[in-house]
Design an enzyme around this catalytic site. Sequence first.
Site, PDB file in Angstrom:
ATOM      1  N   HIS A 170     -12.748  11.222  13.999  1.00  0.00           N
ATOM      2  CA  HIS A 170     -11.654  11.588  14.902  1.00  0.00           C
ATOM      3  C   HIS A 170     -11.621  13.090  15.158  1.00  0.00           C
ATOM      4  CE1 HIS A 170      -9.980   7.622  13.498  1.00  0.00           C
ATOM      5  NE2 HIS A 170      -9.852   7.543  14.803  1.00  0.00           N
ATOM      6  N   ILE A 171     -11.714  13.870  14.095  1.00  0.00           N
ATOM      7  CA  ILE A 171     -11.617  15.323  14.263  1.00  0.00           C
ATOM      8  C   ILE A 171     -12.921  15.881  14.824  1.00  0.00           C
ATOM      9  CG2 ILE A 171     -11.302  17.523  13.072  1.00  0.00           C
ATOM     10  CD1 ILE A 171      -9.550  15.943  11.016  1.00  0.00           C
ATOM     11  N   ASP A 194     -23.817  12.480  10.956  1.00  0.00           N
ATOM     12  CA  ASP A 194     -22.865  11.498  10.423  1.00  0.00           C
ATOM     13  C   ASP A 194     -23.677  10.402   9.755  1.00  0.00           C
ATOM     14  OD1 ASP A 194     -19.616  10.845  11.278  1.00  0.00           O
ATOM     15  OD2 ASP A 194     -20.785   9.252  10.317  1.00  0.00           O
ATOM     16  N   ALA A 217     -12.404  22.385   6.747  1.00  0.00           N
ATOM     17  CA  ALA A 217     -11.009  21.941   6.851  1.00  0.00           C
ATOM     18  C   ALA A 217     -10.941  20.459   6.488  1.00  0.00           C
ATOM     19  CB  ALA A 217     -10.470  22.186   8.251  1.00  0.00           C
ATOM     20  N   SER A 218     -11.868  20.021   5.626  1.00  0.00           N
ATOM     21  CA  SER A 218     -11.852  18.590   5.273  1.00  0.00           C
ATOM     22  C   SER A 218     -11.167  18.403   3.915  1.00  0.00           C
ATOM     23  CB  SER A 218     -13.271  18.015   5.272  1.00  0.00           C
ATOM     24  OG  SER A 218     -14.114  18.687   4.354  1.00  0.00           O
ATOM     25  N   ASP A 240      -9.762  25.985   4.604  1.00  0.00           N
ATOM     26  CA  ASP A 240      -8.367  25.530   4.698  1.00  0.00           C
ATOM     27  C   ASP A 240      -7.996  24.679   3.484  1.00  0.00           C
ATOM     28  OD1 ASP A 240      -5.870  25.220   6.116  1.00  0.00           O
ATOM     29  OD2 ASP A 240      -6.480  23.169   6.625  1.00  0.00           O
ATOM     30  N   GLU A 272      -5.058  22.659  -5.315  1.00  0.00           N
ATOM     31  CA  GLU A 272      -4.084  23.277  -4.416  1.00  0.00           C
ATOM     32  C   GLU A 272      -2.707  23.229  -5.079  1.00  0.00           C
ATOM     33  OE1 GLU A 272      -4.400  21.330  -0.601  1.00  0.00           O
ATOM     34  OE2 GLU A 272      -6.488  21.930  -0.347  1.00  0.00           O
ATOM     35  N   HIS A 284      -4.175  25.006   3.668  1.00  0.00           N
ATOM     36  CA  HIS A 284      -4.196  23.581   4.063  1.00  0.00           C
ATOM     37  C   HIS A 284      -3.206  23.299   5.201  1.00  0.00           C
ATOM     38  CE1 HIS A 284      -5.203  19.326   2.410  1.00  0.00           C
ATOM     39  NE2 HIS A 284      -5.006  19.285   3.724  1.00  0.00           N
ATOM     40  N   ILE A 285      -3.418  24.004   6.288  1.00  0.00           N
ATOM     41  CA  ILE A 285      -2.495  23.870   7.423  1.00  0.00           C
ATOM     42  C   ILE A 285      -3.150  23.207   8.632  1.00  0.00           C
ATOM     43  CG2 ILE A 285      -0.917  25.791   6.886  1.00  0.00           C
ATOM     44  CD1 ILE A 285      -2.761  27.441   8.901  1.00  0.00           C
ATOM     45  N   GLY A 286      -4.332  22.621   8.419  1.00  0.00           N
ATOM     46  CA  GLY A 286      -5.040  22.021   9.560  1.00  0.00           C
ATOM     47  C   GLY A 286      -4.155  21.081  10.366  1.00  0.00           C
TER      48      GLY A 286
HETATM   49  N1  LIG Z   1      -7.147  20.359   6.768  1.00  0.00           N
HETATM   50  C1  LIG Z   1      -6.308  19.433   7.107  1.00  0.00           C
HETATM   51  O1  LIG Z   1      -5.110  19.655   7.183  1.00  0.00           O
HETATM   52  C2  LIG Z   1      -6.832  18.079   7.433  1.00  0.00           C
HETATM   53  C3  LIG Z   1      -6.180  17.315   8.414  1.00  0.00           C
HETATM   54  C4  LIG Z   1      -6.663  16.065   8.703  1.00  0.00           C
HETATM   55  C5  LIG Z   1      -7.757  15.564   8.034  1.00  0.00           C
HETATM   56  N2  LIG Z   1      -8.358  16.306   7.068  1.00  0.00           N
HETATM   57  C6  LIG Z   1      -9.548  15.806   6.359  1.00  0.00           C
HETATM   58  O2  LIG Z   1     -10.571  15.620   7.310  1.00  0.00           O
HETATM   59  C7  LIG Z   1     -11.262  14.439   7.018  1.00  0.00           C
HETATM   60  C8  LIG Z   1     -11.876  13.900   8.275  1.00  0.00           C
HETATM   61  O3  LIG Z   1     -10.864  13.467   9.149  1.00  0.00           O
HETATM   62  P1  LIG Z   1     -11.175  12.488  10.369  1.00  0.00           P
HETATM   63  O4  LIG Z   1      -9.878  12.061  10.911  1.00  0.00           O
HETATM   64  O5  LIG Z   1     -12.148  13.066  11.308  1.00  0.00           O
HETATM   65  O6  LIG Z   1     -11.843  11.279   9.580  1.00  0.00           O
HETATM   66  P2  LIG Z   1     -12.699  10.120  10.197  1.00  0.00           P
HETATM   67  O7  LIG Z   1     -12.701   9.044   9.187  1.00  0.00           O
HETATM   68  O8  LIG Z   1     -12.270   9.799  11.576  1.00  0.00           O
HETATM   69  O9  LIG Z   1     -14.162  10.750  10.280  1.00  0.00           O
HETATM   70  C9  LIG Z   1     -14.937  11.043   9.155  1.00  0.00           C
HETATM   71  C10 LIG Z   1     -16.391  10.906   9.543  1.00  0.00           C
HETATM   72  O10 LIG Z   1     -17.181  11.340   8.436  1.00  0.00           O
HETATM   73  C11 LIG Z   1     -18.292  10.476   8.353  1.00  0.00           C
HETATM   74  N3  LIG Z   1     -18.869  10.546   7.025  1.00  0.00           N
HETATM   75  C12 LIG Z   1     -18.435   9.936   5.890  1.00  0.00           C
HETATM   76  N4  LIG Z   1     -19.232  10.272   4.871  1.00  0.00           N
HETATM   77  C13 LIG Z   1     -20.151  11.113   5.351  1.00  0.00           C
HETATM   78  C14 LIG Z   1     -21.255  11.793   4.791  1.00  0.00           C
HETATM   79  N5  LIG Z   1     -21.557  11.687   3.487  1.00  0.00           N
HETATM   80  N6  LIG Z   1     -22.022  12.549   5.594  1.00  0.00           N
HETATM   81  C15 LIG Z   1     -21.731  12.664   6.918  1.00  0.00           C
HETATM   82  N7  LIG Z   1     -20.715  12.030   7.516  1.00  0.00           N
HETATM   83  C16 LIG Z   1     -19.930  11.271   6.741  1.00  0.00           C
HETATM   84  C17 LIG Z   1     -17.738   9.124   8.722  1.00  0.00           C
HETATM   85  O11 LIG Z   1     -18.758   8.232   9.099  1.00  0.00           O
HETATM   86  C18 LIG Z   1     -16.801   9.492   9.855  1.00  0.00           C
HETATM   87  O12 LIG Z   1     -17.433   9.419  11.104  1.00  0.00           O
HETATM   88  C19 LIG Z   1     -10.180  13.531   6.421  1.00  0.00           C
HETATM   89  O13 LIG Z   1     -10.742  12.581   5.561  1.00  0.00           O
HETATM   90  C20 LIG Z   1      -9.293  14.482   5.685  1.00  0.00           C
HETATM   91  O14 LIG Z   1      -9.717  14.555   4.357  1.00  0.00           O
HETATM   92  C21 LIG Z   1      -7.920  17.550   6.756  1.00  0.00           C
HETATM   93  O1  LIG Z   2      -5.202  14.363   5.225  1.00  0.00           O
HETATM   94  C1  LIG Z   2      -4.609  15.044   6.051  1.00  0.00           C
HETATM   95  O2  LIG Z   2      -4.040  14.570   7.048  1.00  0.00           O
HETATM   96  C2  LIG Z   2      -4.598  16.516   5.905  1.00  0.00           C
HETATM   97  O3  LIG Z   2      -5.303  16.934   4.799  1.00  0.00           O
HETATM   98  C3  LIG Z   2      -3.232  17.105   5.972  1.00  0.00           C
HETATM   99  O4  LIG Z   2      -2.582  16.904   4.770  1.00  0.00           O
HETATM  100  P1  LIG Z   2      -1.068  17.419   4.578  1.00  0.00           P
HETATM  101  O5  LIG Z   2      -0.194  16.457   5.318  1.00  0.00           O
HETATM  102  O6  LIG Z   2      -0.841  17.393   3.121  1.00  0.00           O
HETATM  103  O7  LIG Z   2      -0.993  18.791   5.183  1.00  0.00           O
END
Ligand SMILES: NC(=O)c1ccc[n+]([C@@H]2O[C@H](COP(=O)([O-])OP(=O)(O)OC[C@H]3O[C@@H](n4cnc5c(N)ncnc54)[C@H](O)[C@@H]3O)[C@@H](O)[C@H]2O)c1
Ligand SMILES: O=C(O)[C@H](O)COP(=O)(O)O
Length: 568
Positions: free
Chosen positions: A308-309, A328, A385-386, A411, A416, A446-448
């Site tokens: 998604h991201i 991916d 930011a993962s 991030d 944390e 962690h403000i993504g």
């Molecule tokens: N910083 C933040 O505030 C913030 C906000 C939202 C999400 N996140 C993190 O970001 C991550 C990703 O979010 P998303 O919505 O895009 O998730 P998503 O599930 O839509 O996408 C993750 C992608 O990673 C791929 N993947 C899984 N394992 C892998 C690997 N070993 N190598 C390569 N690709 C791999 C999956 O196939 C998938 O396409 C979330 O799991 C969350 O931990 C952080």
């Molecule tokens: O998994 C998420 O959506 C992000 O890491 C954001 O997490 P948070 O809601 O704790 O900021």
Amino acid sequence: MLSSFFGSGSSEKCSGRASTHTGKCDATQKKNSPSTPSPNSSNLRLVRGFSPPASSSIPSSTNLILSENKNVQHSSASSSSSLPVSSRLSSKQQHQHHPQAHTSKSFNMSSAQEIDGAAHRVSLSASPTSNFSTSPFAARYQNAGQSSKHLKPFNTEDVRILLLENVNQTAVDILKKQGYQVEFHKASLPEEELIEKIRDVHAIGIRSKTRLSANVLKEAKNLIVIGCFCIGTNQVDLDYAAKHGITVFNSPYANSRSVAELVIGEIIMLARQLGDRSNEMHKGTWNKVSARCWEIRGKTLGIVGYGHIGSQLSVLAEAMGMNVIYYDVVPIMALGTAKQLPTLKDVLNQADFVTLHVPELPETKNMIGKEQLDQMKKGAYLINASRGTVVDISALIAASREGRIAGAALDVYPSEPAANGDYFNSTLNIWGDDLRTLKNLILTPHIGGSTEEAQSAIGIEVGEALVRYINEGNTVGAVNMPEVSLRSLTSEEDNHARVIFIHSNRPGVLRQVNEILGDHNVDKQMSDSRGDVAYLMADISDCSPKDIKVLYESLESLSARVLTRILY
Ligand SMILES: NC(=O)c1ccc[n+]([C@@H]2O[C@H](COP(=O)([O-])OP(=O)(O)OC[C@H]3O[C@@H](n4cnc5c(N)ncnc54)[C@H](O)[C@@H]3O)[C@@H](O)[C@H]2O)c1
Ligand SMILES: O=C(O)[C@H](O)COP(=O)(O)O
């Protein structure tokens, strides 16, 4: 009108909640509990007392019977509540309250229509001033051409919800509107305190900080549902939860755009060393330089994890003239002119900027360490930011000091803090102080996903999912349970009962369940499985209170049972 109660079969009684392990009353909880009945109300089950309706007709409300295969203390069918229910109702609720409800453990249910009709809507905002409101669920849960059963709350104060980590006000409003007791905390809780609190609640709402491990969940005797008000669900032991009948929801993409925008900002900041220039100016230093400052146009962005991201980011980056490559583990259709490359190494070799968007998994732990940093182009940048565990930070510090990477933006971190404050130091992570000395390093807490738009949308999405699950048993959107839904009961279906049966997924169980249901008129039924757990929902018409009791007890007797709920 729906009401509800939980049920089970033994004759032990307890005025507070039942203790799963001991089968004894938990006096401490009873004392602390705001809705704990008075001592002379010893038959009321806060959670799992089964008290069938007293008369032969089902009230024009839907009740819920729940019991779980956790050695939970049971109450007898005759243990109807002696608590004067009216004393726990608002005058409006008393007016709506059916006398028979006095006999039951009440647990409100409201129709999906009521939820969807709430003032809240998922707000997808293109700008801070232009919102358009839409609920992706609005149509899905409504009965075409029929009015849903009107589910008026009574005794909903028995449903207890614990919200941690400053979950958005939209969620608080949705849950309070149902009449649930909502306890709200801005931060996450230390494990001991969490365990104390989770024992009492039927639902918990968390974000990324609260770890709901098996150790915590085993204490959550009354918990039926977890709402992760974020994307990531790595903080919850999903498997343990499913096997214990606890359904988990999240918000899979409501903050994706916010993260993608943050990363775009960081790409430019890193390319222009904006963090350093700004810090210098804050200290009074004028340092006008162009050496090793770049435009991002024509540069290559390497995205690791094109979900998604990652895919949102791909579109935004191309719009700014970047070339996009990605890696991916699954083949994913490229957007625009982006290209999927076969290996992580290919992406690391070619990208000027590498950005990580993978979930936290055993396979992604330290996915970027010394070896991978060495594979990056000299002078490239890294953005994470993962999840904090994805990057070996010590290796990153070394690569930065040796000048192999030109900058980084982080991030997320392996550890944390639970709350805001001066906690980002070497006590939290041993490399904390070293990290802060690096040049061209952007550090954010962690403000993504922390934007008004994202948090509000997440609050609505997960808040509504919790209500639908508690009130109607609907698991659409669950991350650890099969997705099962039946259309809402209508107001013409007063004496229908909804059976929800979570069970171990093994041969022969459906035959046993259908033998039990087979004596009744099953209007509709749906069942699905996910791994070791299966979820069955069936609406039964013309169900008398006696039928409900028999149904309930028969299902409870099956060895495959994980959780039985009957809503009527
Ligand atoms: N910083 C933040 O505030 C913030 C906000 C939202 C999400 N996140 C993190 O970001 C991550 C990703 O979010 P998303 O919505 O895009 O998730 P998503 O599930 O839509 O996408 C993750 C992608 O990673 C791929 N993947 C899984 N394992 C892998 C690997 N070993 N190598 C390569 N690709 C791999 C999956 O196939 C998938 O396409 C979330 O799991 C969350 O931990 C952080
Ligand atoms: O998994 C998420 O959506 C992000 O890491 C954001 O997490 P948070 O809601 O704790 O900021």
